[in-house]
Design a protein around this motif. Structure first.
Motif, PDB file in Angstrom:
ATOM      1  N   VAL A   1       1.068  -3.165 -20.271  1.00 35.23           N
ATOM      2  CA  VAL A   1       1.090  -4.625 -20.223  1.00 35.23           C
ATOM      3  C   VAL A   1       0.342  -5.068 -18.975  1.00 35.23           C
ATOM      4  O   VAL A   1       0.668  -4.641 -17.864  1.00 35.23           O
ATOM      5  CB  VAL A   1       2.537  -5.162 -20.225  1.00 35.23           C
ATOM      6  N   LEU A   2      -0.664  -5.920 -19.170  1.00 37.31           N
ATOM      7  CA  LEU A   2      -1.468  -6.401 -18.049  1.00 37.31           C
ATOM      8  C   LEU A   2      -0.987  -7.750 -17.527  1.00 37.31           C
ATOM      9  O   LEU A   2      -1.132  -8.040 -16.343  1.00 37.31           O
ATOM     10  CB  LEU A   2      -2.934  -6.487 -18.455  1.00 37.31           C
ATOM     11  N   GLU A   3      -0.430  -8.570 -18.427  1.00 35.45           N
ATOM     12  CA  GLU A   3       0.110  -9.870 -18.032  1.00 35.45           C
ATOM     13  C   GLU A   3       1.269 -10.216 -18.947  1.00 35.45           C
ATOM     14  O   GLU A   3       1.307  -9.803 -20.099  1.00 35.45           O
ATOM     15  CB  GLU A   3      -0.960 -10.961 -18.142  1.00 35.45           C
ATOM     16  N   GLY A   4       2.185 -11.021 -18.440  1.00 34.94           N
ATOM     17  CA  GLY A   4       3.292 -11.506 -19.256  1.00 34.94           C
ATOM     18  C   GLY A   4       4.473 -10.567 -19.270  1.00 34.94           C
ATOM     19  O   GLY A   4       4.487  -9.525 -18.618  1.00 34.94           O
ATOM     20  N   ASP A   5       5.473 -10.948 -20.074  1.00 34.07           N
ATOM     21  CA  ASP A   5       6.724 -10.197 -20.121  1.00 34.07           C
ATOM     22  C   ASP A   5       6.929  -9.467 -21.443  1.00 34.07           C
ATOM     23  O   ASP A   5       8.037  -9.154 -21.825  1.00 34.07           O
ATOM     24  CB  ASP A   5       7.918 -11.119 -19.835  1.00 34.07           C
ATOM     25  N   TRP A   6       5.860  -9.192 -22.150  1.00 35.08           N
ATOM     26  CA  TRP A   6       5.906  -8.483 -23.425  1.00 35.08           C
ATOM     27  C   TRP A   6       6.249  -7.016 -23.190  1.00 35.08           C
ATOM     28  O   TRP A   6       5.707  -6.376 -22.289  1.00 35.08           O
ATOM     29  CB  TRP A   6       4.548  -8.617 -24.096  1.00 35.08           C
ATOM     30  N   GLU A   7       7.161  -6.485 -23.966  1.00 33.30           N
ATOM     31  CA  GLU A   7       7.512  -5.073 -23.911  1.00 33.30           C
ATOM     32  C   GLU A   7       7.253  -4.465 -25.284  1.00 33.30           C
ATOM     33  O   GLU A   7       8.173  -4.348 -26.103  1.00 33.30           O
ATOM     34  CB  GLU A   7       8.966  -4.893 -23.496  1.00 33.30           C
ATOM     35  N   PRO A   8       5.997  -4.090 -25.559  1.00 33.99           N
ATOM     36  CA  PRO A   8       5.682  -3.557 -26.886  1.00 33.99           C
ATOM     37  C   PRO A   8       6.368  -2.217 -27.137  1.00 33.99           C
ATOM     38  O   PRO A   8       6.672  -1.475 -26.202  1.00 33.99           O
ATOM     39  CB  PRO A   8       4.166  -3.416 -26.857  1.00 33.99           C
ATOM     40  N   HIS A   9       6.574  -1.958 -28.411  1.00 30.70           N
ATOM     41  CA  HIS A   9       7.167  -0.690 -28.836  1.00 30.70           C
ATOM     42  C   HIS A   9       6.046   0.195 -29.368  1.00 30.70           C
ATOM     43  O   HIS A   9       5.265   0.717 -28.599  1.00 30.70           O
ATOM     44  CB  HIS A   9       8.266  -0.958 -29.866  1.00 30.70           C
ATOM     45  N   ARG A  10       5.956   0.340 -30.657  1.00 31.95           N
ATOM     46  CA  ARG A  10       4.866   1.096 -31.296  1.00 31.95           C
ATOM     47  C   ARG A  10       3.870   0.075 -31.839  1.00 31.95           C
ATOM     48  O   ARG A  10       4.175  -0.625 -32.802  1.00 31.95           O
ATOM     49  CB  ARG A  10       5.430   1.966 -32.422  1.00 31.95           C
ATOM     50  N   LEU A  11       2.702  -0.030 -31.229  1.00 33.21           N
ATOM     51  CA  LEU A  11       1.699  -0.985 -31.680  1.00 33.21           C
ATOM     52  C   LEU A  11       0.770  -0.350 -32.696  1.00 33.21           C
ATOM     53  O   LEU A  11       0.422   0.830 -32.584  1.00 33.21           O
ATOM     54  CB  LEU A  11       0.877  -1.505 -30.502  1.00 33.21           C
ATOM     55  N   VAL A  12       0.388  -1.160 -33.675  1.00 37.49           N
ATOM     56  CA  VAL A  12      -0.521  -0.721 -34.731  1.00 37.49           C
ATOM     57  C   VAL A  12      -1.563  -1.818 -34.937  1.00 37.49           C
ATOM     58  O   VAL A  12      -1.211  -2.994 -35.022  1.00 37.49           O
ATOM     59  CB  VAL A  12       0.249  -0.477 -36.058  1.00 37.49           C
ATOM     60  N   ILE A  13      -2.825  -1.422 -35.013  1.00 41.81           N
ATOM     61  CA  ILE A  13      -3.906  -2.354 -35.326  1.00 41.81           C
ATOM     62  C   ILE A  13      -4.690  -1.751 -36.486  1.00 41.81           C
ATOM     63  O   ILE A  13      -5.178  -0.618 -36.391  1.00 41.81           O
ATOM     64  CB  ILE A  13      -4.849  -2.591 -34.133  1.00 41.81           C
ATOM     65  N   ILE A  14      -4.781  -2.526 -37.581  1.00 39.30           N
ATOM     66  CA  ILE A  14      -5.509  -2.080 -38.769  1.00 39.30           C
ATOM     67  C   ILE A  14      -6.588  -3.108 -39.077  1.00 39.30           C
ATOM     68  O   ILE A  14      -6.303  -4.305 -39.138  1.00 39.30           O
ATOM     69  CB  ILE A  14      -4.577  -1.945 -39.991  1.00 39.30           C
ATOM     70  N   GLU A  15      -7.798  -2.637 -39.266  1.00 41.34           N
ATOM     71  CA  GLU A  15      -8.913  -3.520 -39.622  1.00 41.34           C
ATOM     72  C   GLU A  15      -9.109  -3.494 -41.136  1.00 41.34           C
ATOM     73  O   GLU A  15      -9.105  -2.425 -41.754  1.00 41.34           O
ATOM     74  CB  GLU A  15     -10.194  -3.050 -38.944  1.00 41.34           C
TER      75      GLU A  15
END
Length: 100
Positions: free
Chosen positions: A44-58
């Motif tokens: 995390v570069l900014e903010g208070d986000w605490e991601p878990h398992r991220l997925v990006i599909i195009e």
């Protein structure tokens, strides 16, 4: 223009999630989906986000993305995912590439 599915998956039952993880790629491929990232380390570069398992599909376009998401073959997998994980999912339309 390309469209992207971005998901933040908080897995609650890894054994059940394994069935989802194993079966979902074949359904996406039928609609032109391809993974750009999934389950890798995040920072995390900014903010208070605490991601878990991220997925990006195009996908080739939003029509293909929504076709996959609303497809009968994926509907079965949605039910499995909902039993074993909490998920936040968005669809993002990309930008058109400039003409050359």
């Amino acid at each position: 223009m390309a469209a992207y599915l971005i998901a933040d998956v908080d897995i609650k039952d890894a054994a059940v999630f394994e069935e989802y993880r194993r079966d979902v790629p074949a359904t996406e491929e039928r609609y032109g989906g391809r993974y750009l990232g999934r389950g890798g380390a995040t920072k995390v570069l900014e903010g208070d986000w605490e991601p878990h398992r991220l997925v990006i599909i195009e996908f080739p376009d939003m029509t293909s993305l929504m076709g996959w998401y609303n497809s009968p073959e994926y509907a079965r997998l949605i039910e499995i995912r909902k039993r074993c994980a909490s998920t936040r999912i968005i669809a993002l339309e990309g930008i058109a590439a400039p003409a050359v």
